[in-house]
Design a protein around this motif. Sequence first.
Motif, PDB file in Angstrom:
ATOM      1  N   PRO A 213      43.295  40.507  47.821  1.00 27.06           N
ATOM      2  CA  PRO A 213      42.714  39.951  47.014  1.00 27.06           C
ATOM      3  C   PRO A 213      41.387  40.439  46.020  1.00 27.06           C
ATOM      4  O   PRO A 213      40.865  39.849  44.928  1.00 27.06           O
ATOM      5  N   GLU A 214      40.738  41.127  46.887  1.00 21.34           N
ATOM      6  CA  GLU A 214      39.377  42.074  46.226  1.00 21.34           C
ATOM      7  C   GLU A 214      39.781  43.009  45.065  1.00 21.34           C
ATOM      8  O   GLU A 214      38.874  43.212  44.496  1.00 21.34           O
ATOM      9  N   LEU A 215      41.159  43.308  44.940  1.00 24.62           N
ATOM     10  CA  LEU A 215      41.368  44.058  43.973  1.00 24.62           C
ATOM     11  C   LEU A 215      41.675  43.304  42.379  1.00 24.62           C
ATOM     12  O   LEU A 215      42.066  42.322  42.593  1.00 24.62           O
ATOM     13  N   LEU A 216      41.271  44.042  41.354  1.00 23.23           N
ATOM     14  CA  LEU A 216      41.928  43.662  40.098  1.00 23.23           C
ATOM     15  C   LEU A 216      43.019  44.546  39.887  1.00 23.23           C
ATOM     16  O   LEU A 216      42.733  45.684  39.918  1.00 23.23           O
ATOM     17  N   GLY A 217      44.078  43.699  39.428  1.00 23.67           N
ATOM     18  CA  GLY A 217      45.267  44.705  39.031  1.00 23.67           C
ATOM     19  C   GLY A 217      45.250  44.806  37.577  1.00 23.67           C
ATOM     20  O   GLY A 217      45.286  43.829  36.761  1.00 23.67           O
ATOM     21  N   GLU A 245      44.918  38.870  39.014  1.00 26.30           N
ATOM     22  CA  GLU A 245      43.521  38.631  39.498  1.00 26.30           C
ATOM     23  C   GLU A 245      43.912  37.321  40.571  1.00 26.30           C
ATOM     24  O   GLU A 245      44.595  36.527  40.221  1.00 26.30           O
ATOM     25  N   ALA A 246      43.452  37.412  41.640  1.00 27.15           N
ATOM     26  CA  ALA A 246      43.701  36.450  42.997  1.00 27.15           C
ATOM     27  C   ALA A 246      43.680  35.225  42.589  1.00 27.15           C
ATOM     28  O   ALA A 246      44.365  34.372  42.706  1.00 27.15           O
ATOM     29  N   ASN A 247      42.642  34.630  41.724  1.00 21.48           N
ATOM     30  CA  ASN A 247      42.442  33.490  41.466  1.00 21.48           C
ATOM     31  C   ASN A 247      43.508  32.948  40.387  1.00 21.48           C
ATOM     32  O   ASN A 247      44.013  31.627  40.533  1.00 21.48           O
ATOM     33  N   GLN A 248      43.912  33.718  39.398  1.00 17.70           N
ATOM     34  CA  GLN A 248      44.686  33.586  38.429  1.00 17.70           C
ATOM     35  C   GLN A 248      46.211  33.181  39.132  1.00 17.70           C
ATOM     36  O   GLN A 248      47.200  32.277  38.763  1.00 17.70           O
ATOM     37  N   ILE A 249      46.354  34.239  40.002  1.00 14.76           N
ATOM     38  CA  ILE A 249      47.784  34.032  40.574  1.00 14.76           C
ATOM     39  C   ILE A 249      47.606  32.759  41.736  1.00 14.76           C
ATOM     40  O   ILE A 249      48.851  32.272  41.557  1.00 14.76           O
ATOM     41  N   PRO A 265      50.950  33.529  36.926  1.00 14.45           N
ATOM     42  CA  PRO A 265      50.367  34.328  37.825  1.00 14.45           C
ATOM     43  C   PRO A 265      49.550  35.776  36.997  1.00 14.45           C
ATOM     44  O   PRO A 265      48.974  36.231  37.736  1.00 14.45           O
ATOM     45  N   PHE A 266      49.940  35.916  35.718  1.00 15.27           N
ATOM     46  CA  PHE A 266      49.178  36.925  35.162  1.00 15.27           C
ATOM     47  C   PHE A 266      49.169  36.575  33.738  1.00 15.27           C
ATOM     48  O   PHE A 266      49.806  35.783  33.251  1.00 15.27           O
ATOM     49  N   TYR A 267      48.426  37.590  32.816  1.00 15.85           N
ATOM     50  CA  TYR A 267      48.307  37.260  31.412  1.00 15.85           C
ATOM     51  C   TYR A 267      48.074  38.642  30.867  1.00 15.85           C
ATOM     52  O   TYR A 267      47.873  39.589  31.161  1.00 15.85           O
ATOM     53  N   PHE A 268      48.656  38.480  29.434  1.00 16.54           N
ATOM     54  CA  PHE A 268      48.369  39.701  28.658  1.00 16.54           C
ATOM     55  C   PHE A 268      47.180  39.796  27.928  1.00 16.54           C
ATOM     56  O   PHE A 268      46.691  38.725  27.409  1.00 16.54           O
ATOM     57  N   LEU A 269      46.750  40.942  27.332  1.00 19.00           N
ATOM     58  CA  LEU A 269      45.630  41.430  26.423  1.00 19.00           C
ATOM     59  C   LEU A 269      46.229  42.223  25.334  1.00 19.00           C
ATOM     60  O   LEU A 269      46.978  43.256  25.750  1.00 19.00           O
ATOM     61  N   GLY A 270      45.753  41.933  24.235  1.00 24.11           N
ATOM     62  CA  GLY A 270      46.417  42.819  23.192  1.00 24.11           C
ATOM     63  C   GLY A 270      45.203  43.756  22.458  1.00 24.11           C
ATOM     64  O   GLY A 270      44.076  43.609  22.579  1.00 24.11           O
ATOM     65  N   LYS A 271      45.667  44.470  21.454  1.00 17.07           N
ATOM     66  CA  LYS A 271      44.975  45.622  20.764  1.00 17.07           C
ATOM     67  C   LYS A 271      43.764  44.586  20.374  1.00 17.07           C
ATOM     68  O   LYS A 271      43.588  43.592  19.730  1.00 17.07           O
ATOM     69  N   GLY A 272      42.591  45.262  20.602  1.00 16.00           N
ATOM     70  CA  GLY A 272      41.445  44.619  20.011  1.00 16.00           C
ATOM     71  C   GLY A 272      40.664  43.796  20.930  1.00 16.00           C
ATOM     72  O   GLY A 272      39.308  43.511  21.081  1.00 16.00           O
TER      73      GLY A 272
END
Length: 284
Positions: A213-217, A245-249, A265-272
């Motif tokens: 959980p210390e890691l950011l994926g 991220e552990a809290n998000q999961i 458990p995860f989310y997306f980021l797009g251009k910009g």
Amino acid sequence: MKQLFVLSFFFLTLIAGKISAQTSQFIGPEKGALIIVGGGTMSPELWNRFVELAGGPASADIVIIPTAGEDSSASSAPREKEKLLSMGVKNITILHTRDPKVANQETFVAPLRKATGVWFVGGRHWRLADSYLNTLAQKEFNAVLSRGGVLGGTSAGATILGSFMVRGDTKGNSIMVGDHTQGLDFIHNVTIDQHFLRRNRQFDLIDVIKSRPELLGIAIDESTAIVVQQNTFDVIGNSYVGIYEANQIANSTKYPSGQNSTGGPFYFLGKGQKFDLKTRKVIK
């Protein structure tokens, strides 16, 4: 008694200094930049950003590292070299070894000492770790950043830039945590996956982050990149970046990326879009 007090004070000062350094350090490079590509076709936007960060076509001095590739092609990188030449970059060196003893030699690292950019070609990232981890070459990669230059890579050349390597097992890249896990650590407490939507890998980092959980994926799709400077990155390219991220999961928070969502458990980021690596939050 006085000597004991002095020694105690010294160790307390040392520990306090280490804690201060840890809390103030940058997750990404303090100087310079990383451009981390998820594999696939490199669009002009991605190459242009890399060359721009390296000083522009007239000033860029690029070292290409093809070591992740198979033996038959590892000593050359004609596709990358031809692309850079077509963009007007004149100073290009291809640097390769499979022997860490060679990577420790002054003559080998000489091209890196004048480089403004280093590009890691794709393949298998454990080969890069075996060749360059804890060598003089790794020190010189960091020196490129310290001079304000750029380190970039695609596919395996992306994963090696993080601190923890997934898919690094020599038996195959379907093994998420295998016999090679130590990356070159240009971005700290981060594991990087690639090709993640194109190859249906969007669920693969969840168990890795649950157990660490210390890691950011950060999972990056093909033809897409993150540009990392200090504690932030921005997304460029044609597709999406996944955040694990552990809290998000654990909590499946709604709307973390600012877009309508029922949570997950995860989310997306797009251009910009931009992301704060220190707080692990989207920059609105």
